[in-house]
Design a protein around this motif. Structure first.
Motif, PDB file in Angstrom:
ATOM      1  N   ARG A 195       3.283   5.638  -5.828  1.00 33.01           N
ATOM      2  CA  ARG A 195       3.057   5.639  -7.273  1.00 33.01           C
ATOM      3  C   ARG A 195       1.943   6.606  -7.652  1.00 33.01           C
ATOM      4  NH1 ARG A 195      -0.171   3.568 -10.925  1.00 33.01           N
ATOM      5  NH2 ARG A 195      -1.496   2.612  -9.335  1.00 33.01           N
ATOM      6  N   LEU A 196       0.860   6.627  -6.862  1.00 30.57           N
ATOM      7  CA  LEU A 196      -0.237   7.551  -7.131  1.00 30.57           C
ATOM      8  C   LEU A 196       0.205   9.005  -6.953  1.00 30.57           C
ATOM      9  CD1 LEU A 196      -3.218   5.670  -5.446  1.00 30.57           C
ATOM     10  CD2 LEU A 196      -2.768   5.943  -7.893  1.00 30.57           C
ATOM     11  N   GLU A 197       1.053   9.258  -5.959  1.00 32.00           N
ATOM     12  CA  GLU A 197       1.559  10.625  -5.790  1.00 32.00           C
ATOM     13  C   GLU A 197       2.368  11.068  -7.009  1.00 32.00           C
ATOM     14  OE1 GLU A 197       3.750  10.844  -2.220  1.00 32.00           O
ATOM     15  OE2 GLU A 197       1.988  10.922  -0.900  1.00 32.00           O
ATOM     16  N   ARG A 198       3.178  10.165  -7.535  1.00 34.53           N
ATOM     17  CA  ARG A 198       3.937  10.513  -8.745  1.00 34.53           C
ATOM     18  C   ARG A 198       3.004  10.750  -9.935  1.00 34.53           C
ATOM     19  NH1 ARG A 198       7.368   6.356  -6.698  1.00 34.53           N
ATOM     20  NH2 ARG A 198       6.380   4.866  -8.094  1.00 34.53           N
ATOM     21  N   ALA A 199       1.928   9.924 -10.053  1.00 35.48           N
ATOM     22  CA  ALA A 199       0.978  10.114 -11.150  1.00 35.48           C
ATOM     23  C   ALA A 199       0.244  11.444 -11.021  1.00 35.48           C
ATOM     24  CB  ALA A 199      -0.017   8.952 -11.169  1.00 35.48           C
ATOM     25  N   VAL A 200      -0.128  11.806  -9.792  1.00 38.97           N
ATOM     26  CA  VAL A 200      -0.807  13.089  -9.589  1.00 38.97           C
ATOM     27  C   VAL A 200       0.120  14.248  -9.933  1.00 38.97           C
ATOM     28  CG1 VAL A 200      -1.778  14.597  -7.815  1.00 38.97           C
ATOM     29  CG2 VAL A 200      -2.450  12.206  -7.907  1.00 38.97           C
ATOM     30  N   LEU A 255       0.823  -1.210   0.000  1.00 40.25           N
ATOM     31  CA  LEU A 255       0.000   0.000   0.000  1.00 40.25           C
ATOM     32  C   LEU A 255       0.859   1.263   0.000  1.00 40.25           C
ATOM     33  CD1 LEU A 255      -2.837  -1.022   2.495  1.00 40.25           C
ATOM     34  CD2 LEU A 255      -3.022  -0.757   0.027  1.00 40.25           C
ATOM     35  N   GLU A 256       1.979   1.217   0.701  1.00 41.64           N
ATOM     36  CA  GLU A 256       2.859   2.369   0.714  1.00 41.64           C
ATOM     37  C   GLU A 256       3.461   2.606  -0.680  1.00 41.64           C
ATOM     38  OE1 GLU A 256       4.808   5.656   2.321  1.00 41.64           O
ATOM     39  OE2 GLU A 256       3.179   4.395   3.111  1.00 41.64           O
ATOM     40  N   GLU A 257       3.853   1.517  -1.347  1.00 45.43           N
ATOM     41  CA  GLU A 257       4.365   1.669  -2.708  1.00 45.43           C
ATOM     42  C   GLU A 257       3.281   2.195  -3.648  1.00 45.43           C
ATOM     43  OE1 GLU A 257       5.868  -2.089  -3.814  1.00 45.43           O
ATOM     44  OE2 GLU A 257       7.602  -2.035  -2.430  1.00 45.43           O
ATOM     45  N   GLU A 258       2.034   1.716  -3.497  1.00 45.73           N
ATOM     46  CA  GLU A 258       0.936   2.200  -4.332  1.00 45.73           C
ATOM     47  C   GLU A 258       0.669   3.684  -4.068  1.00 45.73           C
ATOM     48  OE1 GLU A 258      -2.169   1.978  -7.156  1.00 45.73           O
ATOM     49  OE2 GLU A 258      -0.458   0.663  -6.694  1.00 45.73           O
ATOM     50  N   ARG A 259       0.745   4.098  -2.800  1.00 41.91           N
ATOM     51  CA  ARG A 259       0.550   5.519  -2.482  1.00 41.91           C
ATOM     52  C   ARG A 259       1.611   6.390  -3.147  1.00 41.91           C
ATOM     53  NH1 ARG A 259       2.408   9.278   0.894  1.00 41.91           N
ATOM     54  NH2 ARG A 259       3.992   7.836   1.720  1.00 41.91           N
TER      55      ARG A 259
END
Length: 333
Positions: free
Chosen positions: A234-239, A228-232
């Motif tokens: 990744r989403l921050e980089r996408a945003v 979940l931390e890695e997914e968070r």
């Protein structure tokens, strides 16, 4: 005289404690030994060679003597050996018959009938801990246990046989009933101890299985948290990338909206071509431009996502292009 004997006992105990493993606790060992000798005067200290089950011999301090369990029961010859690791290791206790004609009871819950060794099933030995446990407490616990279940057989010597010969039938019946009750109590204690130990083993096995299951669940939860931390991240980089693209798109839209004033161009072009058609095309072009501007504000406020915004902008840009082309060709007709 008593003071001299006590001083000699202290000297003997101190000399015997020299090779012990914990020199900082010799005062505690001396205190335990003197306390048990004072509470049980029939015991006396000595230094002898102890031979373990594997054949190893060690010179150890011990307290030996007759231990009276109760006035109605014969005494036992008690020997309490202090191992080199004492007090962190419990004493080695032996209870043997004092009379040569007596013998130990087979299947005794606390005493081995072959060697006289007191088992760890004695609660005080099983729960031995420092500094709560002591030699005096151990002997008191042993007296209580042997009073309930004596380790010697019913034959205690000639004097007891003579006493039984002089006893009346009522006394003989009482003595027989007492022996039966003692045997029944000993057997029940043995069964209860075995059942209790079996329940404890089952509980330990169940708790071990539960512990391994909880450990596996903890590892799985740790992996899930890391995912979940890695997914968070990744989403921050996408945003962040989306915000960069949004800024570039807004800059492009601001540049694209910079067009000539339709009112200023209307007068010179009105006389050259079809003015109504040009006005209609120009109005549609400006309307598309306003719609694109409104979509930009909706994207900034979060009312519209980026994908929907791009989709609608593409459609409006296409329509705006055709309206712009129609306006430019209407003035040349």
């Amino acid at each position: 005289m008593a003071t001299a004997a006590a001083a000699g006992t202290v000297v003997l105990v101190d000399a015997a404690l020299d090779p012990y493993e914990h020199p900082d606790l010799r005062w505690l060992v001396r205190k335990h030994v003197l306390a048990v000798l004072q509470e049980f005067p029939t015991l006396s200290p000595s230094v002898d060679t102890y031979t373990s089950d594997d054949g190893a011999s060690t010179v150890l301090l011990n307290a030996r003597g007759l231990l009276a369990v109760s006035p109605a029961l014969p005494p036992v010859l008690l020997t309490v050996w202090l191992p080199r690791e004492y007090p962190y290791r419990p004493p080695l206790v032996y209870a043997l018959p004092a009379a040569p004609t007596a013998s130990l009871v087979p299947d005794h819950p606390f005493v081995d009938h072959r060697t006289g060794r007191v088992h760890r099933t004695l609660p005080y030995l099983e729960e031995w801990s420092v500094p709560r446990s002591s030699l005096a407490g151990l002997v008191r616990s042993l007296v209580t246990a042997l009073r309930m279940c004596h380790p010697l057989t019913a034959s205690f010597g000639l004097a007891d046989a003579t006493t039984r010969a002089r006893a009346t039938p009522v006394e003989e019946e009482r003595r027989r009933m007492h022996a039966v009750l003692v045997d029944e109590l000993a057997s029940r204690l043995g069964r209860d101890a075995a059942a209790f130990r079996g329940g404890v083993d089952r509980d330990i096995h169940a708790l071990s299985s539960l512990q391994s299951g909880l450990r596996a669940r903890g590892d799985a939860m740790g992996r899930a948290v890391r995912d979940l931390e890695e997914e968070r991240m990744r989403l921050e980089r996408a945003v962040t990338a989306s915000l960069v693209h949004r800024g570039e798109l807004l800059s492009w839209l601001c540049t694209a909206r910079r067009a000539p004033d339709p009112g200023a161009a209307l007068a010179p072009r009105a006389a050259a071509g079809d003015a109504p058609r040009w006005l209609e095309s120009k109005a549609s072009e400006l309307a598309a431009d306003d719609a694109i501007d409104a979509l930009g504000h909706a994207l900034e406020s979060g009312e519209l996502n980026f994908q929907e915004y791009i989709k609608r902008v593409k459609v409006l840009a296409r329509e705006q292009f055709f309206h712009c082309y129609a306006a430019s060709t209407s003035m040349n007709t």
